[in-house]
Design a protein around this motif. Structure first.
Motif, PDB file in Angstrom:
ATOM      1  N   ALA A 172       0.837  -1.213   0.000  1.00 34.64           N
ATOM      2  CA  ALA A 172       0.000   0.000   0.000  1.00 34.64           C
ATOM      3  C   ALA A 172       0.862   1.249   0.000  1.00 34.64           C
ATOM      4  O   ALA A 172       0.542   2.243  -0.667  1.00 34.64           O
ATOM      5  N   PHE A 173       1.973   1.222   0.701  1.00 34.87           N
ATOM      6  CA  PHE A 173       2.871   2.365   0.747  1.00 34.87           C
ATOM      7  C   PHE A 173       3.496   2.628  -0.619  1.00 34.87           C
ATOM      8  O   PHE A 173       3.520   3.768  -1.100  1.00 34.87           O
ATOM      9  N   ARG A 174       3.987   1.587  -1.276  1.00 34.12           N
ATOM     10  CA  ARG A 174       4.641   1.758  -2.567  1.00 34.12           C
ATOM     11  C   ARG A 174       3.642   2.153  -3.646  1.00 34.12           C
ATOM     12  O   ARG A 174       3.984   2.852  -4.604  1.00 34.12           O
ATOM     13  N   THR A 175       2.386   1.751  -3.514  1.00 30.81           N
ATOM     14  CA  THR A 175       1.371   2.052  -4.524  1.00 30.81           C
ATOM     15  C   THR A 175       0.819   3.471  -4.378  1.00 30.81           C
ATOM     16  O   THR A 175       0.608   4.161  -5.380  1.00 30.81           O
ATOM     17  N   ASN A 176       0.604   3.911  -3.146  1.00 23.69           N
ATOM     18  CA  ASN A 176      -0.140   5.152  -2.930  1.00 23.69           C
ATOM     19  C   ASN A 176       0.692   6.338  -2.466  1.00 23.69           C
ATOM     20  O   ASN A 176       0.196   7.475  -2.467  1.00 23.69           O
ATOM     21  N   CYS A 177       1.949   6.112  -2.054  1.00 18.33           N
ATOM     22  CA  CYS A 177       2.707   7.182  -1.417  1.00 18.33           C
ATOM     23  C   CYS A 177       4.003   7.493  -2.165  1.00 18.33           C
ATOM     24  O   CYS A 177       4.607   6.604  -2.783  1.00 18.33           O
ATOM     25  N   ASN A 178       4.408   8.752  -2.088  1.00 20.46           N
ATOM     26  CA  ASN A 178       5.731   9.134  -2.574  1.00 20.46           C
ATOM     27  C   ASN A 178       6.757   8.705  -1.528  1.00 20.46           C
ATOM     28  O   ASN A 178       6.664   9.092  -0.358  1.00 20.46           O
ATOM     29  N   ILE A 179       7.705   7.900  -1.939  1.00 26.56           N
ATOM     30  CA  ILE A 179       8.615   7.265  -0.992  1.00 26.56           C
ATOM     31  C   ILE A 179       9.452   8.287  -0.239  1.00 26.56           C
ATOM     32  O   ILE A 179       9.588   8.223   0.983  1.00 26.56           O
ATOM     33  N   LYS A 180      10.025   9.253  -0.936  1.00 23.75           N
ATOM     34  CA  LYS A 180      10.944  10.181  -0.288  1.00 23.75           C
ATOM     35  C   LYS A 180      10.231  11.228   0.565  1.00 23.75           C
ATOM     36  O   LYS A 180      10.676  11.563   1.656  1.00 23.75           O
ATOM     37  N   SER A 181       9.127  11.759   0.063  1.00 21.65           N
ATOM     38  CA  SER A 181       8.452  12.844   0.780  1.00 21.65           C
ATOM     39  C   SER A 181       7.402  12.349   1.766  1.00 21.65           C
ATOM     40  O   SER A 181       6.878  13.135   2.559  1.00 21.65           O
ATOM     41  N   PHE A 182       7.057  11.066   1.718  1.00 14.48           N
ATOM     42  CA  PHE A 182       6.036  10.478   2.589  1.00 14.48           C
ATOM     43  C   PHE A 182       4.700  11.226   2.462  1.00 14.48           C
ATOM     44  O   PHE A 182       4.033  11.549   3.423  1.00 14.48           O
ATOM     45  N   THR A 183       4.317  11.510   1.212  1.00 15.33           N
ATOM     46  CA  THR A 183       3.035  12.135   0.922  1.00 15.33           C
ATOM     47  C   THR A 183       2.264  11.270  -0.057  1.00 15.33           C
ATOM     48  O   THR A 183       2.826  10.409  -0.731  1.00 15.33           O
ATOM     49  N   MET A 184       0.951  11.501  -0.151  1.00  8.12           N
ATOM     50  CA  MET A 184       0.119  10.751  -1.081  1.00  8.12           C
ATOM     51  C   MET A 184       0.440  11.159  -2.513  1.00  8.12           C
ATOM     52  O   MET A 184       0.682  12.343  -2.791  1.00  8.12           O
ATOM     53  N   LYS A 185       0.412  10.207  -3.420  1.00  6.06           N
ATOM     54  CA  LYS A 185       0.760  10.493  -4.809  1.00  6.06           C
ATOM     55  C   LYS A 185      -0.257  11.402  -5.485  1.00  6.06           C
ATOM     56  O   LYS A 185       0.080  12.137  -6.401  1.00  6.06           O
ATOM     57  N   ASN A 186      -1.505  11.355  -5.076  1.00  5.88           N
ATOM     58  CA  ASN A 186      -2.533  12.167  -5.723  1.00  5.88           C
ATOM     59  C   ASN A 186      -2.645  13.565  -5.124  1.00  5.88           C
ATOM     60  O   ASN A 186      -3.580  14.300  -5.419  1.00  5.88           O
ATOM     61  N   SER A 187      -1.709  13.934  -4.253  1.00  2.02           N
ATOM     62  CA  SER A 187      -1.713  15.284  -3.672  1.00  2.02           C
ATOM     63  C   SER A 187      -0.420  15.977  -4.051  1.00  2.02           C
ATOM     64  O   SER A 187       0.660  15.416  -3.914  1.00  2.02           O
ATOM     65  N   THR A 188      -0.541  17.194  -4.550  1.00  5.52           N
ATOM     66  CA  THR A 188       0.638  17.931  -5.022  1.00  5.52           C
ATOM     67  C   THR A 188       0.596  19.362  -4.515  1.00  5.52           C
ATOM     68  O   THR A 188      -0.447  19.868  -4.080  1.00  5.52           O
ATOM     69  N   GLY A 189       1.731  20.028  -4.612  1.00 11.40           N
ATOM     70  CA  GLY A 189       1.812  21.444  -4.276  1.00 11.40           C
ATOM     71  C   GLY A 189       1.466  21.726  -2.831  1.00 11.40           C
ATOM     72  O   GLY A 189       1.841  20.984  -1.913  1.00 11.40           O
ATOM     73  N   GLU A 190       0.719  22.793  -2.623  1.00 11.74           N
ATOM     74  CA  GLU A 190       0.360  23.193  -1.270  1.00 11.74           C
ATOM     75  C   GLU A 190      -0.663  22.256  -0.652  1.00 11.74           C
ATOM     76  O   GLU A 190      -0.845  22.258   0.568  1.00 11.74           O
ATOM     77  N   ASN A 191      -1.331  21.462  -1.462  1.00 11.55           N
ATOM     78  CA  ASN A 191      -2.362  20.556  -0.967  1.00 11.55           C
ATOM     79  C   ASN A 191      -1.815  19.158  -0.701  1.00 11.55           C
ATOM     80  O   ASN A 191      -2.583  18.195  -0.658  1.00 11.55           O
TER      81      ASN A 191
END
Length: 425
Positions: A172-191
């Motif tokens: 689930a972590f490798r599929t849904n999260c950015n590994i280095k920043s520990f953020t969700m892949k579908n969230s970018t920028g200030e959000n």
């Protein structure tokens, strides 16, 4: 009088006429037959009005819930602040009040049998179960004001939610999260949103023992004191049962480096049944122990394969162990030591990283087995208590780390044990 009666009769006539008009209008309205187009329009209007009403009601409920949530958070924040003030004051208001009541009670019963009011430890603030007498004896050492200050700093670098992740959440972590920043892949920028699809088996603890493998532990009699802590942390899965009088036998969390992970994997796959039995026994000695890999795992296929092998063998043999991984290497948090110790070590020891991680989920930390010198009081001691290694790794600045531990010990931030323990209660 005639004029008044005429005016009253006029009112009755007007009221009767208006009532008849309303009844006649309603009867005509109900008898109206709408055309097909008008019927559809009426239905749309009804649905629209109902929808608007539901939206309005939902908004009212939402804002009411927000207001309730705000009040709840405000109450919780006030409670937390009061709790911290009590802790920082170093005074036990509840017990002090009971002491006063007991004294007044006994003084008011002159000539009568004296009645003792026993104050139970479980009513301390914050409420907690009766602590071990060994822990009660060492707790006055800690300065909670400085500890809370340190925790605010260390939580910017370490966090069990990021550094001790249940291995079962790896996919689930490798599929849904950015590994280095520990953020969700579908969230970018200030959000950007923190990765929330993973879990950690680590909770918050009142007392923790961070136990190293230093030879200073031999003949120390610290085993009972170590095991009396709420949570016991070790590094690289050292043997405990043969040395339990000095090092204790409990292990709630052990972090392993690359070399130890490979050694454990090799032992689990050994053809010699005695070797396998020995490693099974060590992994099972503390049921529920968290076995965590301290280096990056999600973006490294080889390391992922090694930990998966250990996890699968442990699962097949029903070893009561929890495998965990970190989204980044513990070595990535070197900036913490610049703020705490004034130095930025190129290769912090595993023990130093264990202390940094423990500060984020434990309030009172005692450290054992961290003594880098070859002798004490003229008595030679090995580097490890379980083997004959004499010198530390040359890349580690063990003496500098020792000095920092001693400084934090004097400040009451931690308790650095480098002598024998008093096992008597």
């Amino acid at each position: 009088m005639g004029w008044k009666r005429h005016r009253g009769e006029g009112k009755r006539i007007i009221a009767t006429t208006s009532t008849r008009w309303v009844h006649r209008t309603m009867r005509h309205f109900l008898m109206i037959r709408l055309s097909p187009g008008m019927g559809i329009f009426a239905k749309i209007a009804v649905v629209y009005c109902a929808s608007v009403s539901l939206v309005v009601l939902s908004m009212l409920y939402y804002y009411q819930a927000l207001d309730f949530n705000y009040n709840l958070k405000y109450s919780m924040s006030i409670g937390t602040e009061l709790r911290q003030r009590v802790l920082l004051s170093g005074q036990d208001t509840w017990n002090r009040s009971l002491d006063s009541l007991a004294r007044l009670w006994n003084e008011s019963l002159e000539g009568l049998p004296r009645i003792e009011i026993k104050i139970r430890n479980r009513w301390h603030w914050p409420f907690y179960s009766p602590s071990n007498p060994l822990m009660t004896r060492i707790e006055p050492h800690f300065n909670m004001t400085r500890i809370y200050t340190m925790q605010k700093i260390s939580r910017n670098y370490f966090n069990p939610i990021r550094h001790v992740i249940d291995y079962r959440d790896l996919d689930a972590f490798r599929t849904n999260c950015n590994i280095k920043s520990f953020t969700m892949k579908n969230s970018t920028g200030e959000n950007h949103k923190a990765c929330d699809v993973v879990h950690t088996p680590i909770k918050h603890y009142r007392t923790c023992a961070v136990v190293g493998s230093g030879g200073i532990l031999l003949n120390s009699s610290c085993g009972a004191e170590i095991d009396a802590h709420d949570f016991v942390i070790r590094s690289n899965l050292p043997p405990t049962i043969p040395f339990q009088k000095d090092v204790g036998r409990r292990t709630n969390f052990t972090a392993v480096n690359h070399a130890r992970l490979m050694a454990v994997r090799k032992a689990l796959k050994a053809r010699n049944p005695a070797i396998r039995a020995a490693i099974f026994s060590r992994l099972s000695s503390s049921p529920g122990m968290v076995f965590s890999y301290s280096l990056t795992l999600a973006d490294n296929k080889r390391n992922r394969r090694y930990l998966q092998s250990v996890y699968m063998i442990a699962k097949e043999n029903k070893i009561p162990m929890i495998a965990a991984f970190s989204h980044q290497s513990y070595m990535s948090s070197k900036g913490l030591w610049s703020k705490m110790g004034g130095r930025r070590w190129t290769l912090p020891s595993t023990g130093l990283n264990m202390f940094g991680l423990a500060t984020t989920f434990c309030d009172r930390i005692s450290m054992y087995g961290y003594f880098p010198f070859p002798d004490v009081h003229g008595r030679p001691i090995p580097y490890h208590y379980y083997d004959g290694v004499r010198k530390p790794h040359s890349a580690h600045k063990m003496k500098g780390e020792f000095d920092m531990f001693q400084k934090l010990h004097r400040q009451g931030v931690l308790r650095h044990v480098v002598d024998k323990c008093d096992a008597t209660i």
